[in-house]
Design a protein around this motif. Structure first.
Motif, PDB file in Angstrom:
ATOM      1  N   ALA A  44     -11.063  59.421 -26.238  1.00  0.00           N
ATOM      2  CA  ALA A  44     -10.422  59.885 -25.011  1.00  0.00           C
ATOM      3  C   ALA A  44     -10.332  58.746 -24.004  1.00  0.00           C
ATOM      4  O   ALA A  44     -11.260  57.939 -23.875  1.00  0.00           O
ATOM      5  CB  ALA A  44     -11.199  61.057 -24.402  1.00  0.00           C
ATOM      6  N   VAL A  45      -9.218  58.673 -23.299  1.00  0.00           N
ATOM      7  CA  VAL A  45      -8.994  57.708 -22.228  1.00  0.00           C
ATOM      8  C   VAL A  45      -8.848  58.483 -20.923  1.00  0.00           C
ATOM      9  O   VAL A  45      -8.082  59.448 -20.848  1.00  0.00           O
ATOM     10  CB  VAL A  45      -7.730  56.857 -22.485  1.00  0.00           C
ATOM     11  N   LEU A  46      -9.570  58.073 -19.903  1.00  0.00           N
ATOM     12  CA  LEU A  46      -9.566  58.760 -18.613  1.00  0.00           C
ATOM     13  C   LEU A  46      -8.778  57.939 -17.604  1.00  0.00           C
ATOM     14  O   LEU A  46      -9.045  56.752 -17.417  1.00  0.00           O
ATOM     15  CB  LEU A  46     -11.010  58.958 -18.130  1.00  0.00           C
ATOM     16  N   MET A  47      -7.779  58.573 -16.966  1.00  0.00           N
ATOM     17  CA  MET A  47      -6.906  57.891 -16.015  1.00  0.00           C
ATOM     18  C   MET A  47      -7.016  58.536 -14.640  1.00  0.00           C
ATOM     19  O   MET A  47      -6.907  59.758 -14.516  1.00  0.00           O
ATOM     20  CB  MET A  47      -5.454  57.966 -16.472  1.00  0.00           C
ATOM     21  N   LEU A  48      -7.233  57.725 -13.618  1.00  0.00           N
ATOM     22  CA  LEU A  48      -7.187  58.167 -12.225  1.00  0.00           C
ATOM     23  C   LEU A  48      -5.854  57.689 -11.657  1.00  0.00           C
ATOM     24  O   LEU A  48      -5.635  56.479 -11.528  1.00  0.00           O
ATOM     25  CB  LEU A  48      -8.351  57.590 -11.437  1.00  0.00           C
ATOM     26  N   THR A  96     -11.713  77.700 -14.335  1.00  0.00           N
ATOM     27  CA  THR A  96     -12.968  76.931 -14.328  1.00  0.00           C
ATOM     28  C   THR A  96     -12.687  75.449 -14.515  1.00  0.00           C
ATOM     29  O   THR A  96     -13.252  74.594 -13.824  1.00  0.00           O
ATOM     30  CB  THR A  96     -13.898  77.435 -15.446  1.00  0.00           C
ATOM     31  N   PHE A  97     -11.801  75.122 -15.482  1.00  0.00           N
ATOM     32  CA  PHE A  97     -11.442  73.728 -15.730  1.00  0.00           C
ATOM     33  C   PHE A  97     -10.796  73.094 -14.498  1.00  0.00           C
ATOM     34  O   PHE A  97     -11.029  71.918 -14.196  1.00  0.00           O
ATOM     35  CB  PHE A  97     -10.490  73.625 -16.916  1.00  0.00           C
ATOM     36  N   LEU A  98      -9.975  73.858 -13.797  1.00  0.00           N
ATOM     37  CA  LEU A  98      -9.297  73.341 -12.607  1.00  0.00           C
ATOM     38  C   LEU A  98     -10.313  72.967 -11.539  1.00  0.00           C
ATOM     39  O   LEU A  98     -10.229  71.916 -10.902  1.00  0.00           O
ATOM     40  CB  LEU A  98      -8.315  74.372 -12.068  1.00  0.00           C
ATOM     41  N   THR A  99     -11.319  73.821 -11.358  1.00  0.00           N
ATOM     42  CA  THR A  99     -12.367  73.549 -10.375  1.00  0.00           C
ATOM     43  C   THR A  99     -13.152  72.303 -10.750  1.00  0.00           C
ATOM     44  O   THR A  99     -13.402  71.419  -9.910  1.00  0.00           O
ATOM     45  CB  THR A  99     -13.315  74.755 -10.251  1.00  0.00           C
ATOM     46  N   LEU A 100     -13.543  72.206 -12.044  1.00  0.00           N
ATOM     47  CA  LEU A 100     -14.314  71.056 -12.514  1.00  0.00           C
ATOM     48  C   LEU A 100     -13.498  69.776 -12.441  1.00  0.00           C
ATOM     49  O   LEU A 100     -13.991  68.729 -11.988  1.00  0.00           O
ATOM     50  CB  LEU A 100     -14.780  71.295 -13.952  1.00  0.00           C
ATOM     51  N   CYS A 101     -12.238  69.849 -12.849  1.00  0.00           N
ATOM     52  CA  CYS A 101     -11.386  68.663 -12.832  1.00  0.00           C
ATOM     53  C   CYS A 101     -11.156  68.189 -11.398  1.00  0.00           C
ATOM     54  O   CYS A 101     -11.184  66.984 -11.120  1.00  0.00           O
ATOM     55  CB  CYS A 101     -10.045  68.975 -13.507  1.00  0.00           C
ATOM     56  N   GLY A 102     -10.957  69.143 -10.491  1.00  0.00           N
ATOM     57  CA  GLY A 102     -10.771  68.790  -9.084  1.00  0.00           C
ATOM     58  C   GLY A 102     -11.993  68.119  -8.496  1.00  0.00           C
ATOM     59  O   GLY A 102     -11.888  67.147  -7.741  1.00  0.00           O
ATOM     60  N   LEU A 103     -13.186  68.617  -8.867  1.00  0.00           N
ATOM     61  CA  LEU A 103     -14.438  68.031  -8.382  1.00  0.00           C
ATOM     62  C   LEU A 103     -14.607  66.611  -8.924  1.00  0.00           C
ATOM     63  O   LEU A 103     -14.964  65.682  -8.185  1.00  0.00           O
ATOM     64  CB  LEU A 103     -15.622  68.903  -8.802  1.00  0.00           C
ATOM     65  N   THR A 104     -14.338  66.435 -10.231  1.00  0.00           N
ATOM     66  CA  THR A 104     -14.440  65.108 -10.846  1.00  0.00           C
ATOM     67  C   THR A 104     -13.449  64.140 -10.206  1.00  0.00           C
ATOM     68  O   THR A 104     -13.767  62.975  -9.939  1.00  0.00           O
ATOM     69  CB  THR A 104     -14.178  65.201 -12.358  1.00  0.00           C
ATOM     70  N   LEU A 105     -12.252  64.632  -9.948  1.00  0.00           N
ATOM     71  CA  LEU A 105     -11.218  63.803  -9.330  1.00  0.00           C
ATOM     72  C   LEU A 105     -11.642  63.341  -7.943  1.00  0.00           C
ATOM     73  O   LEU A 105     -11.507  62.160  -7.587  1.00  0.00           O
ATOM     74  CB  LEU A 105      -9.908  64.589  -9.273  1.00  0.00           C
ATOM     75  N   ARG A 106     -12.180  64.228  -7.144  1.00  0.00           N
ATOM     76  CA  ARG A 106     -12.609  63.861  -5.794  1.00  0.00           C
ATOM     77  C   ARG A 106     -13.749  62.841  -5.829  1.00  0.00           C
ATOM     78  O   ARG A 106     -13.783  61.901  -5.023  1.00  0.00           O
ATOM     79  CB  ARG A 106     -13.024  65.111  -5.011  1.00  0.00           C
ATOM     80  N   ASN A 107     -14.686  63.007  -6.782  1.00  0.00           N
ATOM     81  CA  ASN A 107     -15.792  62.050  -6.907  1.00  0.00           C
ATOM     82  C   ASN A 107     -15.277  60.670  -7.313  1.00  0.00           C
ATOM     83  O   ASN A 107     -15.748  59.643  -6.800  1.00  0.00           O
ATOM     84  CB  ASN A 107     -16.814  62.552  -7.930  1.00  0.00           C
ATOM     85  N   LEU A 108     -14.318  60.636  -8.238  1.00  0.00           N
ATOM     86  CA  LEU A 108     -13.757  59.358  -8.667  1.00  0.00           C
ATOM     87  C   LEU A 108     -12.962  58.693  -7.546  1.00  0.00           C
ATOM     88  O   LEU A 108     -12.963  57.470  -7.414  1.00  0.00           O
ATOM     89  CB  LEU A 108     -12.862  59.560  -9.894  1.00  0.00           C
ATOM     90  N   LEU A 109     -12.295  59.500  -6.743  1.00  0.00           N
ATOM     91  CA  LEU A 109     -11.542  58.940  -5.625  1.00  0.00           C
ATOM     92  C   LEU A 109     -12.468  58.235  -4.632  1.00  0.00           C
ATOM     93  O   LEU A 109     -12.081  57.241  -4.013  1.00  0.00           O
ATOM     94  CB  LEU A 109     -10.749  60.036  -4.911  1.00  0.00           C
ATOM     95  N   LYS A 110     -13.678  58.738  -4.506  1.00  0.00           N
ATOM     96  CA  LYS A 110     -14.644  58.084  -3.618  1.00  0.00           C
ATOM     97  C   LYS A 110     -15.108  56.751  -4.202  1.00  0.00           C
ATOM     98  O   LYS A 110     -15.160  55.736  -3.515  1.00  0.00           O
ATOM     99  CB  LYS A 110     -15.851  59.000  -3.386  1.00  0.00           C
ATOM    100  N   GLU A 138     -13.677  54.922  -6.614  1.00  0.00           N
ATOM    101  CA  GLU A 138     -12.602  53.979  -6.950  1.00  0.00           C
ATOM    102  C   GLU A 138     -11.569  53.886  -5.819  1.00  0.00           C
ATOM    103  O   GLU A 138     -10.420  53.517  -6.048  1.00  0.00           O
ATOM    104  CB  GLU A 138     -11.908  54.422  -8.248  1.00  0.00           C
ATOM    105  N   LYS A 139     -12.011  54.194  -4.615  1.00  0.00           N
ATOM    106  CA  LYS A 139     -11.095  54.206  -3.474  1.00  0.00           C
ATOM    107  C   LYS A 139     -10.413  52.854  -3.270  1.00  0.00           C
ATOM    108  O   LYS A 139      -9.237  52.778  -2.907  1.00  0.00           O
ATOM    109  CB  LYS A 139     -11.864  54.605  -2.212  1.00  0.00           C
ATOM    110  N   HIS A 140     -11.150  51.763  -3.534  1.00  0.00           N
ATOM    111  CA  HIS A 140     -10.597  50.425  -3.321  1.00  0.00           C
ATOM    112  C   HIS A 140      -9.424  50.143  -4.251  1.00  0.00           C
ATOM    113  O   HIS A 140      -8.609  49.261  -3.976  1.00  0.00           O
ATOM    114  CB  HIS A 140     -11.687  49.380  -3.535  1.00  0.00           C
TER     115      HIS A 140
END
Length: 327
Positions: free
Chosen positions: A43-47, A177-191, A193-195
């Motif tokens: 799996a490859v994860l993209m922000l 449930t997946f939407l909630t988890l994905c949204g939480l993961t996305l917000r954490n990554l945005l913090k 990888e903000k730069h």
């Protein structure tokens, strides 16, 4: 081919910003059944459009690919995210068996199932949508789109599986449930990888002209910019040139995490004689004002001074050597 279609499809996610969409998190998953040297599952994860993580069943952890911190170190997204990945591994194994039956892929050998899952958040950080698209051996299987109000299932070529009412209710609860988890993961990554995702890199703008076909080819080129959204315009005497007159490329990766875009106009000798002023203009998030560069057309013969033939070069070199020797 299917994976390429998915990767190209991912480029359609960012333009949704215009309707309140802000950022996306996507995962590109590959399951291989049969004897190969590759991991059974990866799996490859993209922000947004930046690769930040990698996972496969051999290492059984999510590794950091880009951004701050040590490349190759573990990317800590929480045990729940890893549990979901491991659940997806088991699901995709069963899913590939189902797809092979549906698409009549019965001969022995290597089979590949690919999945793209993505979620997005709005400007206020709230989850907006989640989608999953599956394919097997280059065949489009099916896809699911879900947001807080709609659940949409669609099948691909040769795929006639349908949800009953009970299964649809179950899938909606699961995707919520997946939407909630994905949204939480996305917000954490945005913090973390903000730069990267919040950076603004100014485009380098050039207006290129070269002779060709009895006239000239004029190219408006923007390179090395981020984010990928840019408004690039070629003007003739201050008026935008109709895009139907030009060859318009797509926004392409530059190979360094940045992007490029070009638009090319072919003009004939008669057009050159009018000596129009051409301007390449760009508007971008990194710019306070519009960036532009101009060129005024001369006759076709004015281009020939840039196309120096080998004999002419030889004469110039001999003359220069003579001058040097005299001195």
């Amino acid at each position: 081919m299917f994976f390429l279609q998915l990767m190209l499809g991912s480029l359609l996610l960012p333009p949704m910003m215009s309707s309140g969409f802000r950022h996306s998190l996507s995962m590109w998953l590959t399951h291989i059944s049969g004897p190969t040297q590759f991991p059974e599952f990866s799996a490859v994860l993209m922000l947004d459009d930046i690769q930040v993580g990698y996972y496969d069943t051999n290492i059984d952890q999510i590794l950091k690919v880009g951004g701050g911190g040590e490349k190759g170190a573990e990317l800590d997204l929480g045990q729940l995210t890893l549990d979901v990945l491991q659940e997806i591994v088991m699901e995709m194994r069963m899913r590939l068996d189902m797809v092979r039956k549906q698409l009549n892929l019965t001969s022995p050998g290597v089979y590949v199932q690919q999945r793209m899952g993505a979620c997005g958040v709005q400007e206020d950080g709230q989850p907006y949508f989640i989608m999953v698209r599956d394919g097997a051996n280059g065949h489009d299987a099916d896809s699911i789109h879900f947001n807080t109000t709609h659940f949409l299932y669609s099948g691909g070529d040769g795929w006639d599986f349908q949800f009953d009412t009970k299964r649809e209710v179950y899938e909606q609860m699961r995707f919520k449930t997946f939407l909630t988890l994905c949204g939480l993961t996305l917000r954490n990554l945005l913090k973390s990888e903000k730069h990267l995702v919040m950076r603004r890199v100014r485009p380098r703008l050039r207006l290129l002209s070269q002779p060709g076909g009895g006239g000239a080819q004029i190219t408006c080129l923007a390179t090395d910019f981020y984010p990928r959204h840019i408004n690039l315009t070629l003007l003739r005497d201050g008026e935008p040139v109709d895009e139907e007159e030009m060859t318009v490329g797509s926004v392409l990766p530059n190979g360094n995490g940045l992007y490029q875009l070009r638009k090319t106009l072919v003009v004939d000798e008669e057009e050159l004689q009018r000596k129009h002023k051409y301007t390449c203009a760009a508007s971008h998030l990194s710019l306070d004002n519009r960036l532009d560069v101009s060129w005024r057309a001369e006759s076709f013969h004015s281009f020939r001074v840039y196309a120096i033939s080998a004999p002419v070069v030889l004469v110039v070199v001999v003359v220069l050597l003579g001058v040097i020797m005299c001195v």
